[in-house]
Design an enzyme around this catalytic site. Structure first.
Site, PDB file in Angstrom:
ATOM      1  N   GLY A 199      25.548  15.915 -21.319  1.00 14.04           N
ATOM      2  CA  GLY A 199      24.452  16.340 -20.452  1.00 14.04           C
ATOM      3  C   GLY A 199      24.364  15.433 -19.246  1.00 14.04           C
ATOM      4  O   GLY A 199      24.690  14.249 -19.320  1.00 14.04           O
ATOM      5  N   ARG A 200      23.918  15.990 -18.128  1.00 12.34           N
ATOM      6  CA  ARG A 200      23.823  15.184 -16.915  1.00 12.34           C
ATOM      7  C   ARG A 200      22.573  15.566 -16.137  1.00 12.34           C
ATOM      8  O   ARG A 200      22.266  16.744 -15.937  1.00 12.34           O
ATOM      9  CB  ARG A 200      25.059  15.380 -16.040  1.00 12.34           C
ATOM     10  CG  ARG A 200      25.014  14.630 -14.711  1.00 12.34           C
ATOM     11  CD  ARG A 200      26.378  14.608 -14.041  1.00 12.34           C
ATOM     12  NE  ARG A 200      27.296  13.718 -14.735  1.00 12.34           N
ATOM     13  CZ  ARG A 200      27.418  12.423 -14.451  1.00 12.34           C
ATOM     14  NH1 ARG A 200      26.664  11.859 -13.522  1.00 12.34           N
ATOM     15  NH2 ARG A 200      28.292  11.675 -15.110  1.00 12.34           N
ATOM     16  N   GLY A 201      21.837  14.552 -15.721  1.00 11.94           N
ATOM     17  CA  GLY A 201      20.702  14.731 -14.829  1.00 11.94           C
ATOM     18  C   GLY A 201      20.980  13.974 -13.542  1.00 11.94           C
ATOM     19  O   GLY A 201      22.043  13.369 -13.372  1.00 11.94           O
TER      20      GLY A 201
ATOM     21  N   PHE B 261      19.469  11.317 -12.429  1.00 12.85           N
ATOM     22  CA  PHE B 261      19.276   9.879 -12.538  1.00 12.85           C
ATOM     23  C   PHE B 261      20.164   9.238 -13.597  1.00 12.85           C
ATOM     24  O   PHE B 261      20.328   8.041 -13.630  1.00 12.85           O
ATOM     25  CB  PHE B 261      17.796   9.606 -12.869  1.00 12.85           C
ATOM     26  CG  PHE B 261      17.339   8.219 -12.501  1.00 12.85           C
ATOM     27  CD1 PHE B 261      17.479   7.737 -11.220  1.00 12.85           C
ATOM     28  CD2 PHE B 261      16.757   7.404 -13.462  1.00 12.85           C
ATOM     29  CE1 PHE B 261      17.037   6.469 -10.879  1.00 12.85           C
ATOM     30  CE2 PHE B 261      16.309   6.133 -13.134  1.00 12.85           C
ATOM     31  CZ  PHE B 261      16.456   5.667 -11.831  1.00 12.85           C
TER      32      PHE B 261
ATOM     33  N   ASP C  73       6.191  15.827 -17.955  1.00 12.18           N
ATOM     34  CA  ASP C  73       7.334  16.696 -17.641  1.00 12.18           C
ATOM     35  C   ASP C  73       7.672  17.584 -18.837  1.00 12.18           C
ATOM     36  O   ASP C  73       8.838  17.708 -19.234  1.00 12.18           O
ATOM     37  CB  ASP C  73       8.549  15.861 -17.233  1.00 12.18           C
ATOM     38  CG  ASP C  73       9.611  16.702 -16.514  1.00 12.18           C
ATOM     39  OD1 ASP C  73       9.260  17.765 -15.966  1.00 12.18           O
ATOM     40  OD2 ASP C  73      10.787  16.295 -16.503  1.00 12.18           O
TER      41      ASP C  73
ATOM     42  N   ASP D 126     -21.318   8.662 -46.955  1.00 11.90           N
ATOM     43  CA  ASP D 126     -22.589   9.319 -47.296  1.00 11.90           C
ATOM     44  C   ASP D 126     -23.071  10.223 -46.172  1.00 11.90           C
ATOM     45  O   ASP D 126     -24.279  10.344 -45.917  1.00 11.90           O
ATOM     46  CB  ASP D 126     -23.658   8.268 -47.616  1.00 11.90           C
ATOM     47  CG  ASP D 126     -23.303   7.434 -48.834  1.00 11.90           C
ATOM     48  OD1 ASP D 126     -22.652   7.974 -49.754  1.00 11.90           O
ATOM     49  OD2 ASP D 126     -23.647   6.230 -48.860  1.00 11.90           O
TER      50      ASP D 126
ATOM     51  N   ASN E 160     -37.613  20.605 -24.412  1.00 11.02           N
ATOM     52  CA  ASN E 160     -38.025  20.738 -23.021  1.00 11.02           C
ATOM     53  C   ASN E 160     -39.354  20.033 -22.799  1.00 11.02           C
ATOM     54  O   ASN E 160     -40.290  20.197 -23.582  1.00 11.02           O
ATOM     55  CB  ASN E 160     -38.146  22.219 -22.652  1.00 11.02           C
ATOM     56  CG  ASN E 160     -37.887  22.470 -21.173  1.00 11.02           C
ATOM     57  OD1 ASN E 160     -37.754  21.538 -20.390  1.00 11.02           O
ATOM     58  ND2 ASN E 160     -37.802  23.746 -20.809  1.00 11.02           N
TER      59      ASN E 160
END
Length: 595
Positions: free
Chosen positions: A151-153, A155, A272, A463, A540
C-alpha cells in the site's frame, strides 16, 4: 492521512481529474473511478488511497451499463443555491493555510493537519536544522525481514514483513514506512510522533489495529503493526455492488461505533474516518474490522475545540470547515459511511473539492429517492441524527449504540465522556436551571431513558446513588495512557461539587440529558410541552427581567428581548422556558444585543 486540499481539478462537465492525475468521464451523476489501489492485495495498516485528493469518486455505479441513475443521491449536492452573487469558495482559506504550512515554494506538498494561522510551518528549516530524531530503536533490520509493498499513501508506504526473533518470530506483520525526507516542518515531525504515541496508548481494543513497535534510521520511521489480510471496507462495499443490506450494515457500524466511543473516552479524535481506513482481519465475511491510520488524530480535552482543517473531503464535518470542532466531527464521518453503506452513494458530492465543501455546508442529504423508501424508518433516523449540521444535536458514539436501529445487536454500551460534560454543567448551574432540567427529564419516555439507564449502571451506583467517586472510578477502569495525555481527568476537578452530595437516577437523568439531542427527536414538541407542564407545576417561579439576564450572563441590552420570555404573572412562559433550557451563548448574545 490527508487534509482538505487536492490537486488541480477542472470544472469541465465532461472531465474530472482523478487522484492519480488522470481523468475520467463524468456521466453528470457520478464519476466512474479507477479500482481501489488496495484491491486484490493484502491490506495493511495504512490508508492506501491518499486522503488529500478529493477529485474523483471511489464509488462505482451500482446501476447496469447504459442505465442512468436518478438524480438522487449523488445529485443532491448539485442542487441550485439562489445567491445574489456566487458564494465564496470554502477551499480558498484552506488552500491559503496549506501554502503557509508548506513553507518555501520549492517544498513539495505534504500531508497532515493544516495548523492554526500562528502555528508556524514555513521557514523553520531556514531558521534552524530540524531535529528528526525520535528516540526509537534503530535495529529494525535485525528484528524484521522486509517484504513487498502492499500500500502507498502520499506520506508513506506499507510493506509486509516477518519477525526474525522474539515474540513475533516468523509472524507476518505490516510495517508503515514514513520517509524523513518528507518531514520538512516541525509540525510534520510532530504528526508522526503523535501518531506513534496514540497507537501505542490505544492499542488493545479489539477493533483497533494492534501496535507492536516503532523504529527509525537515518532515512525512515518504521511503525510495526498487525497485518490485516481481509482488505478494506471500501473494497467490500464495491464487491457488493456498492451497498450493504441493513443487517450487514449494522454489524459494520456497531464495530465502528465501539472503537470510536473508546477513542473519544480516551480523549482521542480520529479526524479521518472513511471506508479506506477500516480493514478486515481475514477474508471471511464475518471477520472483525480494525480502524487504522491515526496520522491525523489528536488528543483533545472534553471541552476543547480544535481549529485545524483536516480529513477527507467527502467525510469532513461542517464544523471542521468552520474551524471549531470536537469529537462530534467523527460522528458526522460515521454518518456519511452509514449513508453510503445503505444506499451506495455519497450524501455530499461535487466535481471539485470546493464544490464538496459547499455541499457539506449547505446541502441536505437526499432520503426521498431509491433505495431510501425501502430502508427502515429507524435506519433513516439513525443517519439523519448523525448528519445533523448542528454538532450539538449529533448523537455520541455510545449514544448511537443505544439507538433503536442498533439496540437488538446486543452490543455492550461503553462509558460516554459526554455524560461527564453534561453533569459538570448541571451541578454548576443555578437552582432554576436545575429545576427546568428536572422537569424536562420527567417528560422522557422509557425509550428515551434507555441510554441514560445504561450510563447510570456503568457508574456502579451504591444503594441507588452515585457521587464524584463513582465518576472517578469509572474513568480509572477505562483509563489508558491516552487518557492521561489528553488530560481527560481534569474534568473531575470541575465536578468537585459532587464531592458533597449524592445523585439518584432521577437527578442523574436531569443532569445527563442534552436539550440539543432531544430537539433532534421527531417528538420534541410533545416532550417540550409535557416538560413545561411539569416545570409550571413544580419549578416555575416569579423572576424579574434583571434576574433572568443575570442567569443568562447578559447585560441590560438584552432586557427588551427577555421581557417576551416572561408572562404577566412574572413566571417564564413556554417560549421562555425552552429558550432558558438552552442558555444564550456569548456569540449569539453579541449578535442579537450588541449590533
Amino acid at each position: 492521512m490527508g487534509h482538505c486540499c487536492s490537486k488541480v481539478v477542472t470544472d469541465n462537465d465532461d472531465v474530472v481529474a482523478t487522484a492519480g492525475g488522470g481523468a475520467v468521464a463524468n456521466n453528470h451523476h457520478r464519476p466512474k473511478p479507477p479500482p481501489s489501489p488496495a484491491a486484490h492485495q493484502p491490506s495493511a495498516a495504512n490508508g492506501n488511497t491518499p486522503a488529500y485528493s478529493f477529485t474523483a469518486s471511489p464509488w462505482q455505479s451500482p446501476y447496469p451499463a447504459g442505465i442512468a441513475p436518478s438524480p438522487s443521491p449523488a445529485g443532491t449536492p448539485r442542487r441550485k443555491f439562489k445567491w445574489p452573487f456566487p458564494p465564496p469558495s470554502p477551499a480558498k482559506p484552506i488552500m491559503s493555510a496549506l501554502l503557509k504550512r508548506q513553507g518555501p515554494a520549492s517544498a513539495k506538498p505534504r500531508e497532515g493537519p493544516i495548523p492554526e494561522e500562528n502555528g508556524g510551518g514555513g521557514g523553520e528549516a531556514g531558521d534552524r536544522p530540524l531535529d528528526k530524531s525520535f528516540g526509537y530503536p534503530k535495529n529494525f533490520g535485525s528484528k524484521y525481514e522486509l517484504g513487498k509493498e502492499v500500500g502507498r499513501g502520499h506520506f508513506g508506504h506499507t510493506c509486509l514483513a516477518k519477525g526474525k526473533k522474539g515474540e513475533l518470530k516468523n509472524q507476518s506483520v505490516a510495517v508503515k514506512i514514513i520517509s524523513k525526507a518528507k518531514m520538512t516542518t516541525a509540525i510534520s515531525i510532530e504528526d508522526v510522533r503523535r501518531e506513534v504515541k496514540i497507537l501505542k496508548a490505544l492499542s488493545g481494543h479489539h477493533n483497533l489495529i494492534k501496535f507492536y513497535d516503532a523504529f527509525e534510521d537515518a532515512q525512515n520511521v518504521y511503525i510495526v503493526m498487525e497485518l490485516c489480510e481481509g482488505g478494506e471496507l471500501l473494497d467490500r462495499i464495491l464487491s457488493r455492488g456498492g451497498r450493504y443490506t441493513e443487517e450487514d450494515a449494522k454489524r459494520v457500524i456497531v464495530q465502528i461505533l465501539n472503537v470510536v466511543a473508546f477513542c473519544h473516552l480516551q480523549g482521542v479524535v480520529h479526524r479521518d474516518l472513511k471506508p479506506e481506513n477500516f480493514l478486515f482481519t481475514k477474508r471471511e465475511e464475518d471477520a472483525p474490522m480494525k480502524v487504522i491510520d491515526f496520522g491525523l488524530s489528536d488528543f483533545i480535552k472534553p471541552d476543547q475545540r480544535l481549529n485545524d482543517i483536516v480529513g477527507s473531503a467527502y467525510y469532513v464535518a461542517p464544523e471542521v470547515l468552520h474551524r471549531s470542532y470536537n469529537v462530534e466531527a467523527d460522528m458526522w464521518s460515521i454518518g456519511v459511511i452509514t449513508y453510503i453503506l445503505l444506499c451506495g452513494s455519497r450524501p455530499f458530492w461535487a466535481r471539485t473539492e470546493s464544490g464538496i465543501f459547499r455541499s457539506v455546508l449547505r446541502a441536505d442529504p437526499n432520503f426521498e429517492d431509491a433505495p431510501w423508501p425501502g430502508v427502515s424508518a429507524e435506519a433513516r433516523d439513525f443517519v439523519r441524527r448523525l448528519l445533523n449540521k448542528d454538532h450539538r444535536k449529533r448523537m455520541s458514539a455510545a449514544q448511537a449504540l443505544t439507538h433503536p436501529w442498533l439496540r437488538l445487536e446486543n452490543s455492550a454500551v461503553p462509558l460516554d465522556i459526554l455524560i461527564y460534560k453534561l453533569v459538570k454543567s448541571y451541578i454548576r448551574s443555578s437552582p432554576l436551571k436545575r429545576a427546568a432540567l428536572k422537569a424536562l427529564s420527567k417528560a422522557l419516555t422509557e425509550q428515551d431513558l434507555f441510554y441514560l439507564r445504561a450510563q447510570f449502571e456503568l457508574l456502579e451506583p451504591i444503594d441507588g446513588f452515585i457521587s464524584l467517586e463513582n465518576f472517578r472510578t469509572a474513568l480509572m477502569k477505562n483509563m489508558t495512557d491516552a487518557m492521561r495525555e489528553s488530560r481527560v481527568f481534569e474534568i473531575l476537578s470541575l465536578m468537585e461539587p459532587l464531592s458533597y452530595k449524592q445523585m439518584d437516577f432521577e437527578e442523574f437523568c436531569a443532569a445527563a440529558i442534552s436539550v440539543y439531542h432531544l430537539e433532534a427527536l421527531e417528538n420534541w414538541e410533545q416532550i417540550a410541552s409535557a416538560a413545561f407542564e411539569n416545570f409550571d407545576r413544580e419549578g416555575n417561579r416569579v423572576i424579574s427581567v434583571e434576574e433572568l439576564a443575570h442567569e443568562q450572563n447578559l447585560g441590560p441590552t438584552a432586557y427588551a428581548l427577555l421581557k417576551d420570555w416572561i408572562r404577566a404573572d412574572g413566571k417564564l412562559n413556554f417560549v421562555g422556558y425552552t429558550k432558558f433550557l438552552h442558555g444564550v451563548t456569548i456569540r449569539s448574545a453579541n449578535a442579537r444585543f450588541h449590533r
